[in-house]
Design an enzyme around this catalytic site. Structure first.
Site, short mmCIF file in Angstrom:
data_model
loop_
_atom_site.label_atom_id
_atom_site.label_comp_id
_atom_site.label_asym_id
_atom_site.label_seq_id
_atom_site.Cartn_x
_atom_site.Cartn_y
_atom_site.Cartn_z
N HIS A 181 -2.29 5.49 6.52
CA HIS A 181 -0.89 5.92 6.65
C HIS A 181 -0.81 7.37 6.17
CE1 HIS A 181 0.44 1.72 6.88
NE2 HIS A 181 -0.01 1.46 5.67
N CYS A 184 0.83 -1.22 0.00
CA CYS A 184 0.00 0.00 0.00
C CYS A 184 0.86 1.26 0.00
CB CYS A 184 -0.92 -0.01 1.22
SG CYS A 184 -0.05 -0.37 2.77
P1 NAD Z 1 -4.93 -10.58 6.64
O1 NAD Z 1 -4.28 -11.16 7.84
O2 NAD Z 1 -6.02 -9.58 6.82
O3 NAD Z 1 -5.52 -11.74 5.73
C1 NAD Z 1 -4.77 -12.88 5.42
C2 NAD Z 1 -5.72 -14.06 5.26
O4 NAD Z 1 -4.98 -15.21 4.85
C3 NAD Z 1 -6.42 -14.43 6.56
O5 NAD Z 1 -7.78 -14.66 6.28
C4 NAD Z 1 -5.71 -15.72 7.00
O6 NAD Z 1 -6.54 -16.57 7.73
C5 NAD Z 1 -5.36 -16.33 5.65
N1 NAD Z 1 -4.26 -17.31 5.71
C6 NAD Z 1 -3.40 -17.58 6.71
N2 NAD Z 1 -2.55 -18.57 6.35
C7 NAD Z 1 -2.89 -18.92 5.09
C8 NAD Z 1 -2.40 -19.92 4.19
N3 NAD Z 1 -1.38 -20.72 4.50
N4 NAD Z 1 -2.99 -20.02 2.97
C9 NAD Z 1 -4.02 -19.21 2.62
N5 NAD Z 1 -4.53 -18.28 3.45
C10 NAD Z 1 -3.97 -18.13 4.67
O7 NAD Z 1 -3.76 -9.99 5.76
P2 NAD Z 1 -3.86 -8.81 4.70
O8 NAD Z 1 -3.71 -7.52 5.43
O9 NAD Z 1 -5.03 -9.01 3.82
O10 NAD Z 1 -2.50 -9.01 3.91
C11 NAD Z 1 -2.39 -9.91 2.82
C12 NAD Z 1 -1.20 -9.50 1.97
O11 NAD Z 1 -1.46 -8.18 1.46
C13 NAD Z 1 0.14 -9.41 2.70
O12 NAD Z 1 1.17 -9.71 1.79
C14 NAD Z 1 0.22 -7.95 3.08
O13 NAD Z 1 1.54 -7.51 3.30
C15 NAD Z 1 -0.40 -7.30 1.85
N6 NAD Z 1 -0.98 -5.97 2.05
C16 NAD Z 1 -1.67 -5.67 3.18
C17 NAD Z 1 -2.19 -4.40 3.33
C18 NAD Z 1 -2.91 -3.98 4.57
O14 NAD Z 1 -2.79 -2.83 4.96
N7 NAD Z 1 -3.67 -4.82 5.21
C19 NAD Z 1 -2.04 -3.44 2.32
C20 NAD Z 1 -1.39 -3.81 1.13
C21 NAD Z 1 -0.85 -5.08 1.02
#
Ligand code: NAD
Length: 334
Positions: A218, A139
């Site tokens: 942010h 992000c």
């Molecule tokens: P999150 O924790 O909200 O969601 C992750 C999901 O994946 C959860 O539902 C979890 O149960 C599931 N999970 C756990 N282990 C798993 C596995 N082995 N296989 C499949 N699913 C599994 O995380 P998020 O914030 O959505 O982040 C996901 C990705 O996006 C990360 O790489 C993060 O860095 C990136 N990201 C996050 C944001 C943010 O601000 N939240 C912004 C941009 C990018």
């Protein structure tokens, strides 16, 4: 119709699923969850639920939630998977995608080396063309690439110094902090600068970061040394015309990230999301060829349109503008 699966239905996964479902050239085949809970129930009703970790099958069976199969069944039914699992887990999932010959998008929590292609639609759409594996940058990096790419085209950037003031965690998470402290990232530069260079290698940039007790957005403080002699009005004009960027005014009462999120809710965005990077128009200034500005990032949603464009690029849509226009129209992006 491009058949899309989502592996990891959390903050990013549920938003990518909703965004895919409003495109006329793609559809969601299913999403995965690791454990049965209220989100799994909603996912099963809405999209079709697959089990991410087959060893948890018995838990799903006991829960009575309707399941369509496991991750391997899902991989047999899709053209592309968007891996939205937690940071670092995507790297472990890659071998499975290779086994099924399925293209995969990874998110910003994974390293550039995993795919060797880091993506921001406005900056390098065509680099992802027909690739099997692509990473949509984080992000913060998305926000930096969007505005710096536009400013570079106008003013030719000499050097950027930026400080990221980062939200502690997402609003739906009750586990992480800090809740009453400010936490500096001691490793300098923070990873954000080098990450921008995975998309825009020619931009000289160094970054610092601190984490603060807020969950909604942010905020970035940017100092940009420019080669060309440009005035504030030209910068404003450029940013007003930049895609997925909006300018808001402190003079209108938008004094903080709180009012920006209120604005997103008031314009009727689903979940109160703001896909655009918000810049304070009256916070832009130039002193001796150095540009200063503040931008706010809605971390839960700014990468969502990028995921949609990455899918099109990887599936062979050559026209970046056509893809981005389509994405923006479908999501109501200003
Ligand atoms: P999150 O924790 O909200 O969601 C992750 C999901 O994946 C959860 O539902 C979890 O149960 C599931 N999970 C756990 N282990 C798993 C596995 N082995 N296989 C499949 N699913 C599994 O995380 P998020 O914030 O959505 O982040 C996901 C990705 O996006 C990360 O790489 C993060 O860095 C990136 N990201 C996050 C944001 C943010 O601000 N939240 C912004 C941009 C990018």
């Amino acid at each position: 119709m491009i058949r899309v699966g989502i592996n990891g239905y959390g903050t990013i996964g549920k938003r990518v699923a909703d965004a895919v479902s409003v495109q006329d050239d793609m559809k969601i085949v299913g999403v995965t969850k690791t454990r049965p809970n209220f989100v799994s129930k909603m996912a099963a009703e809405r999209y079709g639920l697959y089990i991410a970790l087959p060893e948890h099958l018995d838990k799903f069976e006991k829960s009575g939630i309707d399941v369509s199969g496991d991750i391997e069944d899902l991989l047999e039914r899709v053209d592309i998977i968007v891996d939205c699992s937690p940071a670092g887990v995507g790297a472990k999932n890659k071998a499975l995608y290779e086994k099924y010959g399925v293209k995969a998008i990874f998110e910003g929590g994974e390293a550039h080396d995993l795919t060797k292609c880091s993506f921001n639609a406005q900056s390098n759409y065509r680099e992802a063309l027909k690739r099997d594996f692509v990473r949509v940058v984080s992000c913060n990096t998305t926000g930096l690439c969007r505005t710096l790419n536009a400013i570079d085209e106008l003013a030719k950037i000499k050097e950027v110094k930026a400080t990221m003031i980062r939200r502690a965690t997402d609003p739906g998470d009750s586990k992480k902090g800090p809740i009453n402290a400010i936490e500096p990232v001691l490793k300098i530069p923070s990873h954000h600068g080098p990450d921008v260079q995975t998309v825009l290698p020619h931009i000289k940039i160094s970054t610092m970061a601190v984490k603060v007790p807020t969950t909604i957005m942010h905020l970035h403080c940017l100092t940009v040394e420019m080669e060309n002699d440009v005035c504030v009005d030209e910068v404003i004009d450029t940013l007003e015309n930049a895609r997925r960027v909006i300018l808001l005014d402190g003079a209108d009462g938008i004094r903080s990230t709180a009012e920006i999120m209120e604005y997103a809710r008031d314009i009727g965005r689903k979940r109160g999301d703001l896909y655009e990077i918000a810049i304070w128009r009256d916070g832009i200034s130039i002193k001796e060829n150095t540009l200063y500005y503040y931008q706010a990032i809605h971390q839960e949603s700014d990468v969502i349109p990028e995921n949609i464009d990455a899918i099109r690029s990887m599936m062979g849509e050559e026209d970046a503008e056509e893809s981005m226009n389509k994405t923006d129209r479908s999501l109501g992006i200003i």
